[in-house]
Design an enzyme around this catalytic site. Structure first.
Site, PDB file in Angstrom:
ATOM      1  N   HIS A  72     -11.234  -0.094  -0.918  1.00 11.48           N
ATOM      2  CA  HIS A  72      -9.887  -0.592  -1.248  1.00 11.48           C
ATOM      3  C   HIS A  72      -8.802   0.206  -0.511  1.00 11.48           C
ATOM      4  O   HIS A  72      -7.771  -0.335  -0.131  1.00 11.48           O
ATOM      5  CB  HIS A  72      -9.697  -0.504  -2.757  1.00 11.48           C
ATOM      6  CG  HIS A  72      -8.464  -1.190  -3.260  1.00 11.48           C
ATOM      7  ND1 HIS A  72      -8.211  -2.521  -3.019  1.00 11.48           N
ATOM      8  CD2 HIS A  72      -7.408  -0.732  -3.988  1.00 11.48           C
ATOM      9  CE1 HIS A  72      -7.049  -2.845  -3.583  1.00 11.48           C
ATOM     10  NE2 HIS A  72      -6.551  -1.786  -4.159  1.00 11.48           N
ATOM     11  N   ASP A  93     -14.299  -3.350   0.262  1.00  7.54           N
ATOM     12  CA  ASP A  93     -13.433  -3.215  -0.917  1.00  7.54           C
ATOM     13  C   ASP A  93     -14.130  -3.893  -2.090  1.00  7.54           C
ATOM     14  O   ASP A  93     -14.245  -5.117  -2.127  1.00  7.54           O
ATOM     15  CB  ASP A  93     -12.081  -3.878  -0.620  1.00  7.54           C
ATOM     16  CG  ASP A  93     -11.093  -3.749  -1.771  1.00  7.54           C
ATOM     17  OD1 ASP A  93     -11.484  -3.277  -2.864  1.00  7.54           O
ATOM     18  OD2 ASP A  93      -9.927  -4.127  -1.569  1.00  7.54           O
ATOM     19  N   SER A 117      -2.855  -4.728  -2.559  1.00 13.30           N
ATOM     20  CA  SER A 117      -3.348  -4.543  -3.922  1.00 13.30           C
ATOM     21  C   SER A 117      -2.353  -5.162  -4.917  1.00 13.30           C
ATOM     22  O   SER A 117      -1.998  -6.333  -4.789  1.00 13.30           O
ATOM     23  CB  SER A 117      -3.551  -3.043  -4.159  1.00 13.30           C
ATOM     24  OG  SER A 117      -4.218  -2.804  -5.354  1.00 13.30           O
TER      25      SER A 117
END
Lengths: 399, 194
Positions: free
Chosen positions: A350, A317, A151
């Protein structure tokens, strides 16, 4: 596969001012970090782990007496784990502006003698990389075997290859993106408004008032949580499950299990996370855009890079979708850089980057084994390995 | 196409030092061979998780993509050679894929099971679809959704505007240059844009 055991966080003070992307500067600052494993004699086996929004330098292991405080990527980092601390010297660093030990808005601003609060300068992903690079200097690490992050951590890993191209052999960017989409920024803005409009925010100087804008933090965290999970996972875990057998017909009480879950997550978060840090880190996410100074051309942005890359995305995601990772891959391919790309079919959204899905960890393990062969030519870091000066980076393994 | 001798025959079609794109690269054996013996670099594309992992273990660049979604990752003329070995027959849009191959690469190399190999013809004459070493699947569970022959490919290549500069058959690890449409289980073509 084992744990790195009990670890001790360290910190290092830097007296030299850090110039920031904004034009401001941090006159001096401290970085909190942890290390696991041993640096080899060639100093070639260091791996930097970059953290995302709400994590810290506590990547693996536990603290003595706090056995439940397990590092956020403990399933990846440890002896025999995919990022094997028997072969690599792993470093976790807390980012500037955070609230876990590195200099942040809760610390005293030397200019005013008061906590920085809203006066803490806006920091960017590139600023973090600059600060991390100084820590590497201090640890005597000229080149990292790899830098890895998920991320926002993946963005830092990418930024390393652009700002310090010769200091990174391998870059592993998981569930990341070349910049935030309008939708991503929109989510961040809602979270920030929740915090800023909390009456206890006091323009960011709530420390002086002895209060915390918990309501805003709760809502920010609830919103964030929704975007970290996939629709399917949320449905599987909560569905339309009710807290009680019978409806209570209330608009304000918790009726559905998902509501209880989100409120619980929000409550927990508001107890330990700093509101100004949340604003700073979401802003760093918003600003990250290496293509910006190249007219939006990501291929040109990656021209300075020379690292080898592994890019990983997860099919469900939707916060940082596979499409965004493919943009990164395309820019790398256009530049003729070495890159492998795994698009993991995982249901968790995610959040998958923090979980130990077998295919995902299989890919990371195989990749790190290759990195280990490159940087430990004799196989083991073994007998000749040694630890950096003990005051700086002791081997943090419990007996 | 995983037999070592087959791989070496294919590798000889790739000029040393080439920038290579291997579509449907499997376990990366050919890419590793091209890297180690012919100083080539480039990428493989593979959809299968297990094969992807094998590529990463070999240290070859591999990109996990579905070829049926096209080659949008790759710019025009960005490779010296585009390989498509034992892949074409699994793709829905064979013609579009060939055009894409010609777009991104200067040279294309394809191989696929030759349906006109004589045992296959015999099998069809007997009224049954062939099941052989090269075509090991039953008609109802085969991933080979586009079966064609050596001769068919020459027609398609012409239609797509490809100039074939090398064409031969492969059978049991040996090159078949005489009557390949009849005597070879696998067809191999090297072509350029005309």
């Amino acid at each position: 596969m084992g744990s790195v055991g009990h670890v001790t966080p360290q910190s290092m003070h830097f007296a030299q001012a850090l110039p920031l992307q904004s034009g401001a500067r941090l006159s001096d600052y401290t970085l909190a970090f942890e290390t696991y494993g041993a640096l080899n004699a060639q100093r070639s086996n260091a791996v930097l782990v970059c953290h995302a929004l709400n994590a810290s330098h506590h990547v693996a292991g536990t603290y003595a007496g706090q056995e439940r405080d397990v590092g956020w990527w403990d399933n990846l980092v440890g002896p025999g784990k995919p990022l094997d601390t028997d072969r690599f010297f792993v470093i976790g660093v807390n980012n500037l502006g955070s609230c876990f030990g590195s200099t942040g808005p809760m610390d005293v601003n030397p200019a005013s003698g008061q906590p920085y609060g809203a006066a803490f300068p806006v920091v960017t992903v590139e600023d973090w990389v600059d600060a991390q690079a100084r820590l590497m200097d201090a640890l005597g690490i000229e080149q990292l075997a790899a830098v890895i992050g998920g991320s926002l951590g993946g963005m830092q890993a990418l930024a390393w290859t652009l700002r310090q191209p010769r200091r990174v052999r391998h870059c592993i960017a998981v569930a990341s993106a070349p910049n935030l989409s309008a939708q991503n920024i929109a989510f961040n803005e809602v979270a920030r408004r929740a915090i800023i409009t909390d009456p206890e925010f006091h323009g960011g100087d709530y420390y002086a008032h002895g209060v915390v804008p918990k309501r805003g933090l709760r809502v920010a965290r609830m919103l964030g949580h929704i975007t970290y999970l996939s629709d399917d996972v949320m449905d599987a875990r909560f569905g339309r499950g009710m807290r009680n057998d019978e409806r209570v017909y209330s608009t304000q009480d918790v009726e559905f299990q998902i509501e209880g879950y989100l409120r619980h997550q929000g409550d927990k978060f508001s107890e330990y996370f700093d509101a100004n840090t949340y604003l700073l880190i979401t802003r760093a996410l918003d600003y990250f855009d290496p293509a910006r100074e190249h007219g939006g051309d990501l291929t040109r942005a990656f021209a300075p890079a020379s690292a080898r890359f592994l890019v990983v995305s997860f099919s469900t995601d939707w916060r940082f979708s596979p499409l965004r990772s493919r943009e990164i891959v395309k820019a790398l391919v256009d530049n003729g850089l070495d890159v492998s790309y795994a698009e993991i079919d995982a249901p968790h959204g995610h959040d998958a980057f923090l979980l130990d899905d077998a295919r995902y960890h299989g890919v990371l393990r195989a990749y790190f084994e290759r990195v280990a062969r490159e940087v430990n030519p004799s196989g083991e870091p073994g007998a000749h390995s040694r630890v950096v000066g003990s005051a700086r980076a002791p081997v943090l393994r419990s007996s | 196409m995983s037999e070592r001798s087959d791989l070496e025959i294919i590798a000889r079609l790739v000029p040393p030092g080439s920038r290579v794109l291997d579509l449907g690269c499997g376990d990366g054996a050919l890419l590793a061979l091209l890297r180690d013996q012919r100083n080539c670099s480039g990428y493989g594309v593979e959809i299968d998780d297990t094969k992807l992992l094998a590529c990463i273990k070999r240290g070859v660049n591999v990109l996990q993509r579905n070829l049926d979604e096209g080659l949008s990752l790759f710019d025009d003329a960005s490779f010296d050679v585009v390989l498509q070995l034992d892949t074409l027959q699994n793709l829905r849009n064979t013609e579009a894929m060939l055009r894409e191959t010609a777009r991104v690469g200067r040279i294309g190399v394809v191989s696929f099971p030759n349906f006109a190999h004589w045992p296959n013809r015999l099998s069809v004459l007997r009224g049954r679809m062939p099941v052989t070493k090269v075509l090991p699947y039953q008609w109802y569970d085969t991933p080979n959704i586009r079966v064609g022959t050596f001769a068919d490919f020459e027609v398609l290549a012409h239609k797509v505007g490809l100039r074939i500069d090398e064409a031969f058959g492969l059978h049991e690890g040996k090159v078949v240059r005489r009557w390949p449409n009849l005597l070879a289980s696998t067809a191999v073509f090297r072509f350029e844009r005309s």
